[in-house]
Design an enzyme around this catalytic site. Structure first.
Site, PDB file in Angstrom:
ATOM      1  N   LYS A  15       0.843  -1.209   0.000  1.00 20.91           N
ATOM      2  CA  LYS A  15       0.000   0.000   0.000  1.00 20.91           C
ATOM      3  C   LYS A  15       0.876   1.256   0.000  1.00 20.91           C
ATOM      4  CE  LYS A  15      -2.280  -0.905   3.836  1.00 20.91           C
ATOM      5  NZ  LYS A  15      -1.632  -2.161   4.268  1.00 20.91           N
TER       6      LYS A  15
ATOM      7  N   ARG B  75      -9.371   1.251   9.073  1.00 20.94           N
ATOM      8  CA  ARG B  75      -8.912  -0.088   9.454  1.00 20.94           C
ATOM      9  C   ARG B  75      -9.973  -0.852  10.218  1.00 20.94           C
ATOM     10  NH1 ARG B  75      -3.086   0.929   9.349  1.00 20.94           N
ATOM     11  NH2 ARG B  75      -1.911  -0.956   9.781  1.00 20.94           N
TER      12      ARG B  75
ATOM     13  N   ARG C  78      11.379  -5.727   4.613  1.00 19.28           N
ATOM     14  CA  ARG C  78      11.064  -4.314   4.358  1.00 19.28           C
ATOM     15  C   ARG C  78      12.016  -3.401   5.140  1.00 19.28           C
ATOM     16  NH1 ARG C  78       5.035  -2.027   4.986  1.00 19.28           N
ATOM     17  NH2 ARG C  78       5.256  -2.461   7.203  1.00 19.28           N
TER      18      ARG C  78
ATOM     19  N   ARG D   1      11.344  -1.197  10.715  1.00 21.68           N
ATOM     20  CA  ARG D   1      10.333  -0.794  11.688  1.00 21.68           C
ATOM     21  C   ARG D   1      10.293  -1.798  12.832  1.00 21.68           C
ATOM     22  NH1 ARG D   1       4.907   0.473   8.323  1.00 21.68           N
ATOM     23  NH2 ARG D   1       4.045  -0.538  10.172  1.00 21.68           N
TER      24      ARG D   1
ATOM     25  N   ARG E 205      -0.071  -8.473  13.903  1.00 22.69           N
ATOM     26  CA  ARG E 205      -0.642  -7.492  12.971  1.00 22.69           C
ATOM     27  C   ARG E 205      -1.535  -8.171  11.946  1.00 22.69           C
ATOM     28  NH1 ARG E 205       4.387  -4.894  10.700  1.00 22.69           N
ATOM     29  NH2 ARG E 205       3.028  -3.498   9.547  1.00 22.69           N
TER      30      ARG E 205
HETATM   31  P1  AMP Z   1       0.924   0.998   9.169  1.00 22.41           P
HETATM   32  O1  AMP Z   1       2.131   1.822   8.889  1.00 22.41           O
HETATM   33  O2  AMP Z   1      -0.268   1.376   8.351  1.00 22.41           O
HETATM   34  O3  AMP Z   1       1.201  -0.485   9.140  1.00 22.41           O
HETATM   35  O4  AMP Z   1       0.514   1.342  10.696  1.00 22.41           O
HETATM   36  C1  AMP Z   1       1.387   1.087  11.763  1.00 22.41           C
HETATM   37  C2  AMP Z   1       0.631   1.034  13.068  1.00 22.41           C
HETATM   38  O5  AMP Z   1       0.005   2.301  13.320  1.00 22.41           O
HETATM   39  C3  AMP Z   1      -0.519   0.028  13.124  1.00 22.41           C
HETATM   40  O6  AMP Z   1      -0.069  -1.275  13.433  1.00 22.41           O
HETATM   41  C4  AMP Z   1      -1.381   0.627  14.237  1.00 22.41           C
HETATM   42  O7  AMP Z   1      -0.815   0.409  15.508  1.00 22.41           O
HETATM   43  C5  AMP Z   1      -1.274   2.127  13.945  1.00 22.41           C
HETATM   44  N1  AMP Z   1      -2.302   2.580  12.986  1.00 22.41           N
HETATM   45  C6  AMP Z   1      -2.092   3.064  11.730  1.00 22.41           C
HETATM   46  N2  AMP Z   1      -3.246   3.371  11.129  1.00 22.41           N
HETATM   47  C7  AMP Z   1      -4.226   3.057  12.011  1.00 22.41           C
HETATM   48  C8  AMP Z   1      -5.652   3.114  11.974  1.00 22.41           C
HETATM   49  N3  AMP Z   1      -6.298   3.553  10.884  1.00 22.41           N
HETATM   50  N4  AMP Z   1      -6.326   2.706  13.073  1.00 22.41           N
HETATM   51  C9  AMP Z   1      -5.701   2.260  14.168  1.00 22.41           C
HETATM   52  N5  AMP Z   1      -4.362   2.165  14.264  1.00 22.41           N
HETATM   53  C10 AMP Z   1      -3.620   2.557  13.204  1.00 22.41           C
END
Ligand code: AMP
Length: 221
Positions: A13, A88, A127, A160, A171
């Protein structure tokens, strides 16, 4: 051109969003990047969410909706945006619908990037992210020219904290339980499309762009 990119972590994404930014000149709104920036700067919000991110859990819907609403009101979003990592959960999707209605009935395009589970774990463990400009690399599929250094800005590449194997499992579980239902949700709304994320990066991007058509749905509809 109001995109929502759906799919489990590691599906591409962020990579696609970064390409679409270059091609369409509209901003990427990555809620994960926004939260990580808060954590890095040790802001009160960052302190509140740090542990949640490290465990791969989700930040509360209320908080996320507040953050996203503020962001979508900014002038750079008037021509379009690419939501990456939001919504999400179903309540976030419902909240987003309300926000879009207030913003003059914007038409969403929801694209799921799909990839088999086995591939996802391999992608996530390989990654790396630029610590400066957030460009996404993959040591197997899209490695930097010089190991450990960002091609674009020379920043150091980092892994990360939540891309370690134990957190990845959580996750993916959180995704299946809380986020996957959005596919049915957006199918019912008539705005869902899918692209095969196993194809080369540029092909996936081209297919997303070719999905332009009349199959968006007015948020007010
Ligand atoms: P990502 O970079 O999109 O994988 O997001 C990393 C982390 O940020 C996720 O595992 C959540 O802990 C938090 N996070 C990001 N976007 C959201 C969302 N829309 N709702 C809740 N938590 C989020």
């Amino acid at each position: 051109m109001y995109y929502v990119l759906l799919g489990p972590p590691g599906v591409g994404k962020g990579t696609q969003a970064q390409l679409l930014v270059k091609k369409l000149g509209i901003p990427q709104i990555s809620t994960g990047d926004m939260l990580r920036a808060e954590v890095k700067q040790k802001t009160p919000l960052g302190k509140r969410v740090r542990q949640i991110l490290e465990k791969g859990e989700l930040v509360s819907d209320d908080l996320m909706l507040k953050i996203v609403e503020e962001r979508l009101k900014k002038p750079d979003c008037t021509r379009g945006f690419i939501l990456d990592g939001f919504p999400r959960t179903i309540p976030q999707a419902e909240g987003l619908k309300g926000i879009l209605q207030k913003l003059n009935g914007i038409t969403l395009r929801v694209v799921e990037i799909s990839v088999p589970d086995e591939e996802i774990v391999a992608r996530l463990t390989n990654r790396r992210i630029c610590s400066q400009c957030q460009k996404v690399y993959n040591l197997l599929l899209a490695a930097p020219k010089v190991a450990g250094i960002c091609d674009e800005c020379g920043g150091a590449l980092i892994q990360r904290k939540d891309d370690r194997e134990d957190v990845i499992k959580n996750r993916l579980m959180v995704y299946r339980k809380q986020t996957k239902p959005l596919i049915e949700y957006y199918k019912k709304e008539g705005v869902y499309q899918a692209v095969n994320g196993l194809q080369p990066i540029e092909t996936v991007c081209r297919q997303i762009l070719q999905m332009h058509g009349m199959n968006g749905l007015k948020a007010s509809g």
